[in-house]
Design a protein around this motif. Sequence first.
Motif, mmCIF file in Angstrom:
data_model
loop_
_atom_site.group_PDB
_atom_site.id
_atom_site.type_symbol
_atom_site.label_atom_id
_atom_site.label_comp_id
_atom_site.label_asym_id
_atom_site.label_seq_id
_atom_site.Cartn_x
_atom_site.Cartn_y
_atom_site.Cartn_z
ATOM 1 N N TYR A 3 57.575 41.115 39.457
ATOM 2 C CA TYR A 3 56.740 42.153 40.052
ATOM 3 C C TYR A 3 55.606 41.527 40.847
ATOM 4 C CZ TYR A 3 58.976 45.465 36.892
ATOM 5 O OH TYR A 3 59.886 46.237 36.236
ATOM 6 N N PRO A 4 55.115 42.229 41.865
ATOM 7 C CA PRO A 4 53.885 41.766 42.508
ATOM 8 C C PRO A 4 52.762 41.734 41.462
ATOM 9 C CG PRO A 4 54.948 43.459 43.846
ATOM 10 C CD PRO A 4 55.675 43.420 42.516
ATOM 11 N N ALA A 5 51.930 40.733 41.520
ATOM 12 C CA ALA A 5 50.846 40.594 40.538
ATOM 13 C C ALA A 5 49.939 41.820 40.525
ATOM 14 C CB ALA A 5 50.048 39.329 40.826
ATOM 15 N N LYS A 6 49.785 42.466 41.673
ATOM 16 C CA LYS A 6 48.921 43.654 41.736
ATOM 17 C C LYS A 6 49.498 44.828 40.939
ATOM 18 C CE LYS A 6 46.703 42.545 46.128
ATOM 19 N NZ LYS A 6 46.460 43.038 47.492
ATOM 20 N N VAL A 7 50.810 44.880 40.790
ATOM 21 C CA VAL A 7 51.428 45.911 39.960
ATOM 22 C C VAL A 7 51.035 45.693 38.499
ATOM 23 C CG1 VAL A 7 53.644 46.787 39.082
ATOM 24 C CG2 VAL A 7 53.341 46.372 41.529
ATOM 25 N N ILE A 8 51.104 44.442 38.060
ATOM 26 C CA ILE A 8 50.729 44.118 36.687
ATOM 27 C C ILE A 8 49.226 44.345 36.497
ATOM 28 C CG2 ILE A 8 50.753 42.328 34.901
ATOM 29 C CD1 ILE A 8 53.572 43.371 35.901
ATOM 30 N N ALA A 9 48.435 43.980 37.493
ATOM 31 C CA ALA A 9 46.986 44.234 37.434
ATOM 32 C C ALA A 9 46.728 45.725 37.245
ATOM 33 C CB ALA A 9 46.310 43.719 38.704
ATOM 34 N N ASN A 10 47.412 46.553 38.024
ATOM 35 C CA ASN A 10 47.208 48.000 37.913
ATOM 36 C C ASN A 10 47.648 48.542 36.553
ATOM 37 O OD1 ASN A 10 46.000 48.210 40.395
ATOM 38 N ND2 ASN A 10 47.828 48.948 41.452
ATOM 39 N N ALA A 11 48.688 47.947 35.972
ATOM 40 C CA ALA A 11 49.120 48.373 34.635
ATOM 41 C C ALA A 11 47.999 48.136 33.628
ATOM 42 C CB ALA A 11 50.385 47.616 34.225
ATOM 43 N N ASP A 49 55.631 37.631 40.901
ATOM 44 C CA ASP A 49 56.296 36.906 41.996
ATOM 45 C C ASP A 49 55.349 35.962 42.731
ATOM 46 O OD1 ASP A 49 54.753 38.713 43.419
ATOM 47 O OD2 ASP A 49 56.437 39.733 44.371
ATOM 48 N N GLU A 50 54.267 35.585 42.081
ATOM 49 C CA GLU A 50 53.303 34.625 42.623
ATOM 50 C C GLU A 50 53.044 33.557 41.571
ATOM 51 O OE1 GLU A 50 49.759 36.484 44.441
ATOM 52 O OE2 GLU A 50 50.784 38.365 43.995
ATOM 53 N N TYR A 51 52.474 32.453 42.017
ATOM 54 C CA TYR A 51 52.113 31.405 41.078
ATOM 55 C C TYR A 51 50.678 31.574 40.609
ATOM 56 C CZ TYR A 51 56.360 28.839 42.038
ATOM 57 O OH TYR A 51 57.675 28.476 42.138
ATOM 58 N N LEU A 52 50.438 31.114 39.408
ATOM 59 C CA LEU A 52 49.074 31.010 38.908
ATOM 60 C C LEU A 52 48.522 29.669 39.366
ATOM 61 C CD1 LEU A 52 50.233 32.471 35.666
ATOM 62 C CD2 LEU A 52 48.015 33.175 36.544
ATOM 63 N N GLU A 53 47.226 29.626 39.583
ATOM 64 C CA GLU A 53 46.553 28.399 39.981
ATOM 65 C C GLU A 53 45.516 28.028 38.934
ATOM 66 O OE1 GLU A 53 44.893 29.169 43.840
ATOM 67 O OE2 GLU A 53 46.859 29.436 44.771
ATOM 68 N N ALA A 54 45.284 26.724 38.776
ATOM 69 C CA ALA A 54 44.288 26.227 37.824
ATOM 70 C C ALA A 54 42.927 26.178 38.522
ATOM 71 C CB ALA A 54 44.691 24.852 37.303
ATOM 72 N N TRP A 55 42.111 27.193 38.278
ATOM 73 C CA TRP A 55 40.750 27.246 38.812
ATOM 74 C C TRP A 55 39.793 26.797 37.713
ATOM 75 C CZ3 TRP A 55 39.496 31.762 42.626
ATOM 76 C CH2 TRP A 55 40.471 31.810 43.618
ATOM 77 N N ASN A 56 38.524 26.687 38.037
ATOM 78 C CA ASN A 56 37.554 26.192 37.061
ATOM 79 C C ASN A 56 37.499 26.996 35.768
ATOM 80 O OD1 ASN A 56 36.802 24.054 38.648
ATOM 81 N ND2 ASN A 56 35.038 25.082 39.538
ATOM 82 N N TYR A 90 47.981 51.234 53.559
ATOM 83 C CA TYR A 90 47.765 50.649 52.245
ATOM 84 C C TYR A 90 48.145 51.665 51.174
ATOM 85 C CZ TYR A 90 45.539 46.489 54.025
ATOM 86 O OH TYR A 90 45.315 45.301 54.649
ATOM 87 N N ILE A 91 48.818 51.170 50.140
ATOM 88 C CA ILE A 91 49.213 52.023 49.015
ATOM 89 C C ILE A 91 48.762 51.366 47.719
ATOM 90 C CG2 ILE A 91 51.222 52.969 50.221
ATOM 91 C CD1 ILE A 91 52.916 51.034 48.373
ATOM 92 N N VAL A 92 48.744 52.143 46.667
ATOM 93 C CA VAL A 92 48.460 51.618 45.336
ATOM 94 C C VAL A 92 49.806 51.314 44.692
ATOM 95 C CG1 VAL A 92 47.537 52.156 43.055
ATOM 96 C CG2 VAL A 92 46.316 52.928 45.106
ATOM 97 N N PRO A 93 50.098 50.021 44.481
ATOM 98 C CA PRO A 93 51.390 49.697 43.847
ATOM 99 C C PRO A 93 51.354 50.139 42.386
ATOM 100 C CG PRO A 93 50.099 47.707 44.137
ATOM 101 C CD PRO A 93 49.319 48.827 44.771
ATOM 102 N N MET A 94 52.197 51.051 42.065
ATOM 103 C CA MET A 94 52.168 51.623 40.724
ATOM 104 C C MET A 94 52.968 50.776 39.747
ATOM 105 S SD MET A 94 50.028 53.895 41.058
ATOM 106 C CE MET A 94 50.076 54.448 39.376
#
Length: 166
Positions: A3-11, A49-56, A90-94
């Motif tokens: 899933y797009p990360a924004k879909v999971i964020a919205n969940a 469907d995106e990678y996580l990055e190691a931020w501070n 623009y839409i809200v990915p549900m």
Amino acid sequence: MSYPAKVIANAFLEKAQKTGEQLTPMKLQKLIYYAHGWYLAIQGKPLIDEYLEAWNYGPVVNSVYIEFRCFGSAPITKLATQYDQVRAQYIVPMPFEHDHELHNLVDSIWQNYGQYSALELSEMTHYKGAPWDTVKSDNPTMRNVQIPNEVIESYFSDLLRPVHAV
């Protein structure tokens, strides 16, 4: 299916709204990380469907960071949006309406990790041997290094294995 990360964020944002909780951008990032990690371990495929990055301050999904950076450390007050080329708007990915397994995963992550503050979750992602720590240790001078899904899957799979007394 990823899933797009924004879909999971919205969940998670909808879950927070239903329970009367507030999510900051940092806490949201960590919940997505844990959902992705456990999904990789259980299903053997990526949740997002995106990678996580190691931020501070731990693992970050860049698109989710960009979407909510305007909130700083304040609670998020809107859902994520994405551009729909077919509709030219623009839409809200549900969230995944018919994927009950995924709903259960989000519920489980919320129950197990939602109780922690953003800072506590960030500290948990920094544990020795965790994916963030592994990538940061291997690349000490680099910023925002991709955390390979294989590293995340291996770590969370090891957590699934029962500990046997010797």
